[in-house]
Design a protein around this motif. Structure first.
Motif, PDB file in Angstrom:
ATOM      1  N   PHE A   3     -41.775  23.099  33.632  1.00 24.80           N
ATOM      2  CA  PHE A   3     -41.176  24.174  34.428  1.00 24.80           C
ATOM      3  C   PHE A   3     -41.689  25.538  33.988  1.00 24.80           C
ATOM      4  CE2 PHE A   3     -37.810  27.401  34.820  1.00 24.80           C
ATOM      5  CZ  PHE A   3     -37.702  27.445  36.216  1.00 24.80           C
ATOM      6  N   ILE A   4     -41.728  25.756  32.669  1.00 22.94           N
ATOM      7  CA  ILE A   4     -42.166  27.055  32.141  1.00 22.94           C
ATOM      8  C   ILE A   4     -43.623  27.331  32.492  1.00 22.94           C
ATOM      9  CG2 ILE A   4     -42.694  28.301  29.992  1.00 22.94           C
ATOM     10  CD1 ILE A   4     -40.155  27.023  28.832  1.00 22.94           C
ATOM     11  N   ILE A   5     -44.463  26.319  32.375  1.00 19.63           N
ATOM     12  CA  ILE A   5     -45.892  26.513  32.653  1.00 19.63           C
ATOM     13  C   ILE A   5     -46.147  26.696  34.140  1.00 19.63           C
ATOM     14  CG2 ILE A   5     -48.161  25.373  32.580  1.00 19.63           C
ATOM     15  CD1 ILE A   5     -47.228  24.080  29.931  1.00 19.63           C
ATOM     16  N   ILE A   6     -45.403  25.957  34.966  1.00 21.52           N
ATOM     17  CA  ILE A   6     -45.667  25.983  36.410  1.00 21.52           C
ATOM     18  C   ILE A   6     -45.014  27.173  37.108  1.00 21.52           C
ATOM     19  CG2 ILE A   6     -43.701  24.677  37.347  1.00 21.52           C
ATOM     20  CD1 ILE A   6     -47.391  23.913  38.078  1.00 21.52           C
ATOM     21  N   CYS A   7     -43.976  27.742  36.506  1.00 20.16           N
ATOM     22  CA  CYS A   7     -43.192  28.797  37.155  1.00 20.16           C
ATOM     23  C   CYS A   7     -44.032  29.996  37.636  1.00 20.16           C
ATOM     24  CB  CYS A   7     -42.089  29.256  36.207  1.00 20.16           C
ATOM     25  SG  CYS A   7     -40.786  30.157  37.053  1.00 20.16           S
ATOM     26  N   PRO A   8     -44.929  30.567  36.801  1.00 21.36           N
ATOM     27  CA  PRO A   8     -45.720  31.707  37.282  1.00 21.36           C
ATOM     28  C   PRO A   8     -46.617  31.348  38.468  1.00 21.36           C
ATOM     29  CG  PRO A   8     -45.834  31.529  34.898  1.00 21.36           C
ATOM     30  CD  PRO A   8     -45.196  30.279  35.396  1.00 21.36           C
ATOM     31  N   TYR A   9     -47.064  30.094  38.499  1.00 19.25           N
ATOM     32  CA  TYR A   9     -47.915  29.658  39.615  1.00 19.25           C
ATOM     33  C   TYR A   9     -47.106  29.531  40.907  1.00 19.25           C
ATOM     34  CZ  TYR A   9     -51.289  28.704  35.949  1.00 19.25           C
ATOM     35  OH  TYR A   9     -52.153  28.837  34.889  1.00 19.25           O
TER      36      TYR A   9
END
Length: 559
Positions: A139-145
């Protein structure tokens, strides 16, 4: 018709506002995604850090707005994608550290990461990895995308007369950014901070390994050995992740010292000793050298405890059940490599959490050393001890503690904590107790003239502070059980006869507050040696001992 126009205009304004808000979030994420993560996890962030980054973030934000006016929407999104990817993937270690330990990464954690081989990485994944952790990471890694994906298409039209203004602004902005002090950039920008800290860790490690490897011993001067015998055997046993609060010799409710308690009148149990760090590498780089908190650079100047004993004419041995992955996978491996003879019984360094043998196999190796050599010998035995996963550290006959009666208040939904982990840790402490008992029994049988000193590299918080929280060991958290270690001394009968006066000092020293960054002086003292580097005030057993301030993490330690 007029109402329709207002409706369309309102919709357009909302789209524009949405665009600029998302673009600001992206700009902030590029510079300081760590702060966003910390705020999400309710981790305290210094306000000064947030405000100090506002200027560069606003500069980037304005810069991106200008760029968006001159390039196509798809090209602009690709530029944003590159910026986000470089920023996010450069702080992956930080993201993992926050998710697992609820703290940003620091120098010691990066040092541990550098010294971690594939097996220890596997141990880490097995210990801390679970569905919730993986979900949070994803979730943390994908959130900005996702934010980037939601960014609507919008392009502001630029009039001809605006070009000169834009050109002047861009040049001025670039010049302004270039005036930022280097230490400010390295301190405040997380990707830069992690990269520069990582570089410093590598540099320090390389310097340490080179200094240990190339040490010529010229700085030692004369080493005086004040022993009647020339056939002394000194055994230093280094444990792994052992919290003395879980050892019944120190008052723990469960009988996790069933073997040493049989010879309790033969051993000296020091009850107020802590490690210098909560990780193996930084701890042993102090424990096995002349470095301490007041003299960090001594580890580069004066070699190691192995070098010292070799210079005194001792034959040196390193017997280990720890992972060995290359000659210099950790700084302390360079220390081990200086020994005259090295034995590693754990060759499964490429397989996660596996070992060929349990620690008692080292007793057999020690027996061979005692049988096949003579003269003055200094032997380091490096146990696997209570290295996670705990259940892998002892044979099935030591799976004694299984019940949940002791853990009746534990929350089944607690982070990482569970009955199996808690029980397995106690079983690993019991097994180490058995191994130490076997070592002492062997030394008795061989009728040596010497001692066995045991302590752990660091402690472990396997539910000691709170049964519902499994911290393991991490310096950025720094709970007391991560530092509170057992410190146990056994003396042979021959040694006692030769050192009657010293025995009284030892007996009177078991309650002294001590930190093992100074333990090399205790080892030298126990070994009846003297040298210009030896400080009697830093030896816990010496009559000239002086108490020093002790620290766990960044906090002063008080029992």
């Amino acid at each position: 018709m007029h109402g329709q126009e207002l409706k369309e205009k309102s919709k357009s304004m909302k789209k524009v506002l949405f665009y600029y808000v998302l673009l600001f979030i992206i700009s902030y994420s590029v510079f300081d995604y760590t702060t966003i993560i910390c705020l999400f996890f309710n981790i305290q962030v210094e306000f000064s850090h947030i405000t100090s980054l506002l200027i560069p973030i606003i500069c980037l934000y304005i810069f991106l707005i200008i760029i968006s006016c001159f390039v196509k929407y798809k090209v602009f999104k690709f530029i944003l994608l590159l910026l986000l990817s470089v920023s996010i993937f450069s702080i992956i270690p930080e993201i993992i550290h926050i998710v697992v330990f609820n703290k940003p990464i620091d120098y010691i954690s990066l040092m541990t990461l550098v010294d971690t081989n594939k097996s220890e990485a596997g141990d880490f994944i097995q210990t801390y990895g679970n569905f919730t952790t993986y979900l949070k990471l994803f979730f943390i890694i994908i959130c900005p995308y996702i934010v980037l994906l939601l960014l609507p298409e919008y392009k502001r039209k630029i009039k001809i007369y605006s070009w000169k203004f834009i050109l002047v602004f861009v040049v001025t902005l670039t010049a302004f950014i270039l005036t930022f002090p280097r230490d400010y950039v390295q301190r405040e920008l997380k990707p830069v901070f992690i990269y520069k800290t990582y570089q410093q860790v590598i540099k320090d490690k390389k310097l340490f390994i080179e200094s240990i490897t190339n040490n010529k011993y010229e700085d030692y001067g004369d080493i005086i050995v004040n022993s009647i015998s020339d056939n002394n055997t000194y055994v230093l046993v280094i444990g792994e992740s052992s919290d003395r609060n879980r050892n019944s010799l120190y008052g723990y409710e469960r009988n996790t010292a069933a073997y040493l308690s049989k010879i309790k009148n033969e051993i000296y149990i020091f009850d107020d000793v802590i490690s210098p760090h909560a990780h193996t590498s930084p701890s042993l780089e102090k424990v096995l050298t002349f470095a301490d908190f007041q003299n960090e650079d001594f580890k580069y100047k004066y070699g190691s405890i192995i070098d010292f004993f070799k210079s005194a004419g001792f034959k040196t041995f390193w017997l280990s059940n720890q992972y060995k992955y290359g000659d210099y996978d950790a700084g302390y491996t360079a220390i081990a490599n200086a020994a005259d003879e090295k034995v590693y019984i754990n060759t499964n360094s490429w397989q996660s959490h596996k070992t060929n043998y349990y620690d008692e196999k080292l007793v057999e190796k020690l027996a061979l050393v005692l049988k096949n050599t003579n003269g003055n010998r200094f032997i380091i035995v490096h146990l696997f001890g209570s290295h996670s996963p705990y259940a892998k550290r002892y044979p099935k006959e030591f799976n004694i503690y299984k019940s949940n009666v002791f853990l009746k208040n534990i929350n089944p939904n607690s982070k990482y904590a569970n009955e199996a982990n808690y029980n397995a840790y106690d079983n690993s402490i019991l097994y180490t107790d058995y191994v130490l008992y076997k070592i002492i029994t062997l030394l008795k049988q061989e009728n040596i003239n010497g001692y066995m000193l045991y302590f752990s590299d660091h402690g472990e918080d396997a539910g000691t502070t709170d049964k519902n929280i499994f911290h393991g060991h991490n310096e950025s958290i720094s709970t007391k059980p991560m530092y509170e270690i057992p410190f146990i001394l056994w003396l042979s009968e021959k040694y006692k006869k030769e050192n009657k006066e010293k025995i009284n000092y030892i007996q009177n020293s078991i309650h002294r507050p001590y930190q093992t960054d100074r333990v090399i002086h205790t080892v030298i003292d126990l070994s009846n040696m003297d040298n210009k580097l030896f400080k009697p005030e830093d030896s816990i057993i010496n009559k000239k001992f002086q108490q020093q301030k002790r620290y766990y993490g960044s906090k002063e330690y008080k029992k």
